[in-house]
Scaffold this motif. Structure first.
Motif, PDB file in Angstrom:
ATOM      1  N   ILE A 156       0.854  -1.186   0.000  1.00 27.21           N
ATOM      2  CA  ILE A 156       0.000   0.000   0.000  1.00 27.21           C
ATOM      3  C   ILE A 156       0.891   1.238   0.000  1.00 27.21           C
ATOM      4  CG2 ILE A 156      -0.299  -0.077   2.533  1.00 27.21           C
ATOM      5  CD1 ILE A 156      -3.194   0.988   2.077  1.00 27.21           C
ATOM      6  N   LYS A 158       0.980   5.204   0.815  1.00 31.09           N
ATOM      7  CA  LYS A 158       0.236   6.166   1.637  1.00 31.09           C
ATOM      8  C   LYS A 158       0.890   7.533   1.574  1.00 31.09           C
ATOM      9  CE  LYS A 158      -1.344   2.826   5.117  1.00 31.09           C
ATOM     10  NZ  LYS A 158      -1.347   2.488   6.564  1.00 31.09           N
ATOM     11  N   MET A 168      -4.509   6.871  -0.189  1.00 27.84           N
ATOM     12  CA  MET A 168      -3.905   5.538  -0.149  1.00 27.84           C
ATOM     13  C   MET A 168      -4.172   4.817  -1.469  1.00 27.84           C
ATOM     14  SD  MET A 168      -4.974   4.218   3.682  1.00 27.84           S
ATOM     15  CE  MET A 168      -6.340   3.338   2.991  1.00 27.84           C
ATOM     16  N   HIS A 235     -13.985   4.835   6.233  1.00 33.28           N
ATOM     17  CA  HIS A 235     -13.109   5.404   7.241  1.00 33.28           C
ATOM     18  C   HIS A 235     -13.835   6.205   8.314  1.00 33.28           C
ATOM     19  CE1 HIS A 235      -9.935   3.769   4.874  1.00 33.28           C
ATOM     20  NE2 HIS A 235     -10.322   4.461   3.822  1.00 33.28           N
ATOM     21  N   GLU A 275      -2.677   3.976  17.113  1.00 42.74           N
ATOM     22  CA  GLU A 275      -3.506   3.113  16.257  1.00 42.74           C
ATOM     23  C   GLU A 275      -2.681   1.972  15.672  1.00 42.74           C
ATOM     24  OE1 GLU A 275      -6.749   6.208  14.341  1.00 42.74           O
ATOM     25  OE2 GLU A 275      -5.313   5.240  13.035  1.00 42.74           O
TER      26      GLU A 275
HETATM   27  C1  MV4 Z   1      -3.593  -0.041   6.019  1.00 40.02           C
HETATM   28  C2  MV4 Z   1      -4.420  -1.115   5.623  1.00 40.02           C
HETATM   29  C3  MV4 Z   1      -3.808  -2.302   5.288  1.00 40.02           C
HETATM   30  N1  MV4 Z   1      -2.462  -2.400   5.310  1.00 40.02           N
HETATM   31  N2  MV4 Z   1      -2.262  -0.207   6.036  1.00 40.02           N
HETATM   32  C4  MV4 Z   1      -7.059   3.196   6.518  1.00 40.02           C
HETATM   33  C5  MV4 Z   1      -7.095   4.371   7.405  1.00 40.02           C
HETATM   34  C6  MV4 Z   1      -5.710   4.648   7.809  1.00 40.02           C
HETATM   35  N3  MV4 Z   1      -5.692   5.034   9.195  1.00 40.02           N
HETATM   36  C7  MV4 Z   1      -4.976   3.396   7.575  1.00 40.02           C
HETATM   37  N4  MV4 Z   1      -5.841   2.539   6.804  1.00 40.02           N
HETATM   38  C8  MV4 Z   1      -5.448   1.321   6.401  1.00 40.02           C
HETATM   39  N5  MV4 Z   1      -4.099   1.126   6.399  1.00 40.02           N
HETATM   40  C9  MV4 Z   1      -1.722  -1.353   5.677  1.00 40.02           C
HETATM   41  N6  MV4 Z   1      -0.404  -1.478   5.698  1.00 40.02           N
HETATM   42  C10 MV4 Z   1      -5.803  -0.941   5.634  1.00 40.02           C
HETATM   43  C11 MV4 Z   1      -6.334   0.291   6.025  1.00 40.02           C
HETATM   44  C12 MV4 Z   1      -7.776   0.376   6.040  1.00 40.02           C
HETATM   45  C13 MV4 Z   1      -8.480   0.508   7.241  1.00 40.02           C
HETATM   46  C14 MV4 Z   1      -7.829   0.642   8.469  1.00 40.02           C
HETATM   47  C15 MV4 Z   1      -8.527   0.783   9.633  1.00 40.02           C
HETATM   48  C16 MV4 Z   1      -9.907   0.764   9.616  1.00 40.02           C
HETATM   49  C17 MV4 Z   1     -10.595   0.634   8.421  1.00 40.02           C
HETATM   50  C18 MV4 Z   1      -9.887   0.514   7.235  1.00 40.02           C
HETATM   51  C19 MV4 Z   1     -10.581   0.377   6.026  1.00 40.02           C
HETATM   52  C20 MV4 Z   1      -9.875   0.264   4.854  1.00 40.02           C
HETATM   53  C21 MV4 Z   1      -8.479   0.253   4.864  1.00 40.02           C
END
Ligand code: MV4
Length: 447
Positions: A156, A158, A168, A235, A275
């Motif tokens: 991913i 970011k 992302m 989100h 988080e």
């Molecule tokens: C990620 C992930 C999977 N792998 N990072 C979304 C919000 C941001 N705070 C980080 N997020 C994510 N990061 C890695 N390496 C998947 C998400 C994500 C997600 C994270 C938390 C709660 C809901 C989510 C919904 C879609 C993707």
């Protein structure tokens, strides 16, 4: 202790902070836009100052107006709530320069955590487990290919200035990588004025688990356990609980201990949330929030500690009222975010609440600033209240939640209450068996 606190927020959180101030015998000032003149927290505050027209940028985000309101009323501290200016480092710095206490961490700590690359680097240095990925920003496609090959696909990309899901891009294969990198960079540049991006291993089915921490202002740090916030849509968190159904006491104490030590070593002051994504028994840091969060009441329910009292104590130099060994986790709590939205499409539904009746009884808390006859303005986010239910264990909590949802009446507008009545009867939810994608899949099925 402070004489007078100015609350730079609106809605349920303004009322939440106002209640804490009243309990501590501190005078209150609220600032509000013209759209919020009839709000409950404005009626209950000792003083109120109208700071501008409805758009947030002209009122709740207008730093000069808020500083002027502090000067006029003689407020010695500002509580920013969540959202708006709560994670604005410049605001924290400007208040400090005016000898007004920002109830939150230093501007420098806010700045570090606001830059997601810097936040991750800091977390890693402090011994917090992070998601495998690039060490910092990635600009060259060649470098991106090397890192992705090393950590393995999917990856991913970011935006460093993003966070909360903005900016992302996922790449499943090397073929996707070039486009993902290009689009992530150009979107980040356009959206944030900063095109720095970084790469991480993409975790496919994690839970979102966050640890509540506090720095005491004297170099000490504690944790208040975790919250499971996996049930989200686009989100936006929908349902949060503490403890996480996925963790046992040893895991809680281990990750909590790591976070508390990190906060102490960082010299952090006030409330924070670290988080993580949690998958296959492992924690992976993603971001840190430097504010009080919407879902803080589930932590209050299981610890019995008023986190806004603690924020005010720490900001005034009085330290925390508890040591780590005093913080015990008692039973289970669930929060449902009641939004003025269609429960299936999540389209906002502002308007007049013709009838508002909240549930009560043992283990029930409703944090809301609305009342029968209140007209929800269309300018702000759609959260109108939070139902927080506590029980001795998760089963009792769920039974009580179902009953509380049956009692809750909000007429005149659409709300997300019907969604919660569905969720509380769902087998996966009853079993605590869900990940970050569960809710969107459930909604897509239209069950
Ligand atoms: C990620 C992930 C999977 N792998 N990072 C979304 C919000 C941001 N705070 C980080 N997020 C994510 N990061 C890695 N390496 C998947 C998400 C994500 C997600 C994270 C938390 C709660 C809901 C989510 C919904 C879609 C993707």
């Amino acid at each position: 202790m402070f004489q007078k606190i100015l609350i730079a927020n609106r809605g349920e959180i303004a009322l939440r902070v106002l209640r804490a101030c009243k309990e501590l015998g501190i005078q209150t000032v609220v600032v509000h836009s013209t759209a919020d003149a009839d709000a409950m927290h404005v009626r209950l505050a000792d003083e109120s100052v109208c700071i501008g027209p409805p758009p947030s940028r002209d009122s709740y985000l207008n730093i000069h107006q808020i500083v002027a309101a502090c000067e006029i009323t003689g407020a010695d501290a500002v509580h920013p709530g969540y959202g708006f200016l709560s994670e604005n480092a410049k605001f924290a710095d400007i208040l400090a320069a005016h000898n007004i206490t920002f109830i939150g961490p230093s501007g420098d700590h806010i700045r570090v955590m606001g830059d997601k690359i810097e936040a991750k680097r800091t977390a890693k240095r402090l011994g917090i487990p992070v998601v495998p990925g690039s060490d910092g920003a990635v600009t060259e496609e060649k470098e991106a290919r090397r890192i992705a090959a090393e950590i393995g696909y999917p990856v991913i990309i970011k935006a460093s200035a993003g966070g909360g899901g903005r900016g992302m891009k996922v790449a499943h294969t090397e073929t996707d990588l070039e486009i993902a990198l290009q689009t992530a960079r150009s979107e980040a540049g356009a959206a944030f004025g900063d095109d720095a991006v970084y790469i991480e291993k993409y975790l496919e089915k994690p839970r979102h688990i966050e640890v509540q921490v506090f720095g005491d202002g004297f170099g000490g740090g504690v944790h208040f356990g975790e919250r499971d916030c996996s049930l989200q849509r686009r989100h936006q968190k929908v349902w949060e609980e503490a403890n996480s159904p996925a963790l046992n006491a040893e895991e809680r104490s281990r990750i909590g201990g790591i976070c508390a030590k990190a906060i102490a070593d960082l010299g952090y002051s006030g409330a924070g949330t670290i988080e993580f994504l949690y998958e296959n028994g492992e924690f992976y840091f993603i971001e840190m929030n430097t504010r009080l969060q919407v879902e803080h009441p589930v932590t209050e329910a299981i610890t019995g500690i008023d986190l806004v009292h603690e924020q005010i104590r720490v900001a005034s130099g009085g330290g925390l009222s508890v040591r780590q060994e005093d913080i015990k986790f008692n039973g289970h709590a669930i929060e449902c975010r009641i939004n003025a939205e269609d429960p299936r499409t999540f389209t906002p539904s502002p308007g007049t609440i013709t009838h508002f009746h909240t549930p009560g009884g043992l283990g029930i808390r409703v944090d809301s600033g609305v009342y029968s006859g209140y007209k929800i303005p269309p300018y702000y986010d759609s959260l109108i209240g939070k139902l927080i239910v506590h029980g001795r264990n998760r089963v009792e909590c769920m039974m009580r939640l179902r009953r509380a949802l049956d009692e809750f009446v909000v007429d005149g507008i659409k709300t997300t209450l019907p969604l919660f009545r569905d969720l509380v009867g769902n087998a996966d939810i009853a079993n605590g068996d869900y990940d970050i994608h569960w809710l969107e899949k459930y909604l897509a099925k239209g069950e």
